[in-house]
Scaffold this motif. Structure first.
Motif, PDB file in Angstrom:
ATOM      1  N   ASP A  62       0.846  -1.194   0.000  1.00 26.40           N
ATOM      2  CA  ASP A  62       0.000   0.000   0.000  1.00 26.40           C
ATOM      3  C   ASP A  62       0.880   1.242   0.000  1.00 26.40           C
ATOM      4  N   ARG A  77       0.320   3.594  -3.279  1.00 28.57           N
ATOM      5  CA  ARG A  77      -0.323   4.872  -2.990  1.00 28.57           C
ATOM      6  C   ARG A  77       0.663   5.902  -2.464  1.00 28.57           C
ATOM      7  N   GLU A  82      -5.059  -3.045  -7.436  1.00 35.43           N
ATOM      8  CA  GLU A  82      -4.877  -1.592  -7.387  1.00 35.43           C
ATOM      9  C   GLU A  82      -4.722  -0.957  -8.760  1.00 35.43           C
TER      10      GLU A  82
END
Length: 319
Positions: free
Chosen positions: A243, A247, A307
């Protein structure tokens, strides 16, 4: 700002009923009393909020308590809300289970005013066990300590090299920062894992008067229930840090792109992105060293596919 306190202490609160009272007590006895506390409850499910409410009368109007509308799952958004509600000249973020030495605010604020610093950065802190026993002095970084207040370089090239060299630790409570610096440069915590790295690097890059000090004023409680240290499966560990890769890298890219130096120096931009990504993958490697590589591959492949859409198998293999 009329009647602004010297320091705003901002605390993101979540299920810390065992510790928040101790945290508030350490602030109550500060030798510098010109402060405010802003506690932002992230929808705690225990009695944390009630504990804080019991302390409100003891602070004589200097303790504010507010809540998030829904649980955010990490301290980023509560900290940002606390910043918006704060009025202090300087800001100090605290974790909801840690403590300050009795002279902490006075030491840091006095240094900030004496040197007209935008940031006062402590290179040392105290580490204690979960019961705040066995307190030991600990180094925030691993080298090049100062023995007196010393201004950091204002060269962007040198700051980039020092970020690469781990000279700005990703712990917000090591930094007492002028509120104006944060507001004017829109420095907030991104709502991602490893938000601390992006926030601290942004502070270091934007500050023109960044003061390193040898003082140790913060007591970090080694609490094994924190979000980054709680026990997880290999798959959960990989997802947790990926993550950050997916991101966090995008957020960091956008943050750097707003700074003129990085617009003109793409190599420096790339160096910081690489440092960030490498750190995330180092965490994965360290925590999955005994995990079969196929398990790592499957977890990475699933995360990237979810994602970013369908991905060639080369990406997770390279990762």
């Amino acid at each position: 700002m009329i009647n602004a306190p010297a320091v705003s202490v901002i605390i993101a609160l979540y299920n810390a009923e065992k510790y928040i009272g101790s945290t508030l007590e350490s602030i109550m006895v500060q030798t510098l009393q010109n402060f405010e506390i802003v506690v932002v409850d992230d929808c705690s499910t225990d009695s944390s909020r009630s504990v804080v409410e019991s302390y409100i009368p003891k602070f004589g109007g200097r303790l504010k308590l507010t809540s998030m509308e829904k649980n955010s799952g990490r301290p980023s958004l509560p900290r940002n809300k606390g910043l918006r509600l704060s009025r202090g000249e300087y800001i100090l973020f605290m974790d909801n289970d840690d403590s300050l030495t009795p002279t902490a605010l006075e030491e840091l604020y006095t240094l900030g005013k004496r040197y007209e610093a935008e940031v006062v950065y402590t290179e040392h802190y105290f580490q204690a066990d979960v019961d705040l026993q066995n307190i030991q002095l600990t180094e925030s970084q691993h080298k090049a300590f100062v023995d007196k207040p010393t201004f950091e370089t204002d060269s962007f090239n040198m700051k980039v090299d020092r970020i690469i060299d781990y000279m700005f630790v990703a712990m917000p409570w090591n930094y007492m920062v002028k509120r104006s610096l944060l507001i004017e440069n829109d420095i907030i915590f991104p709502d991602i894992i490893r938000d601390d790295s992006i926030w601290t690097w942004n502070v270091a890059l934007c500050a023109k008067k960044f003061l390193r000090v040898p003082n140790a004023t913060y007591i970090w409680r080694n609490n094994e229930t924190s979000i980054t240290r709680a026990e997880k499966t290999p798959e959960q560990i990989i997802n947790f840090w990926l993550d950050s890769v997916i991101r966090g890298t995008q957020t960091l890219h956008e943050t750097l792109s707003r700074i003129e130096f990085f617009q003109q120096n793409p190599k420096a931009h790339h160096k910081i992105l690489l440092r960030f990504i490498t750190g995330s993958f180092n965490e994965i490697i360290a925590r999955t060293v005994n995990v079969e590589s196929f398990v790592v591959y499957e977890a990475v492949h699933e995360k990237f596919s979810k994602e970013l859409g369908k991905q060639d198998v080369l990406i997770p293999l390279l990762c």
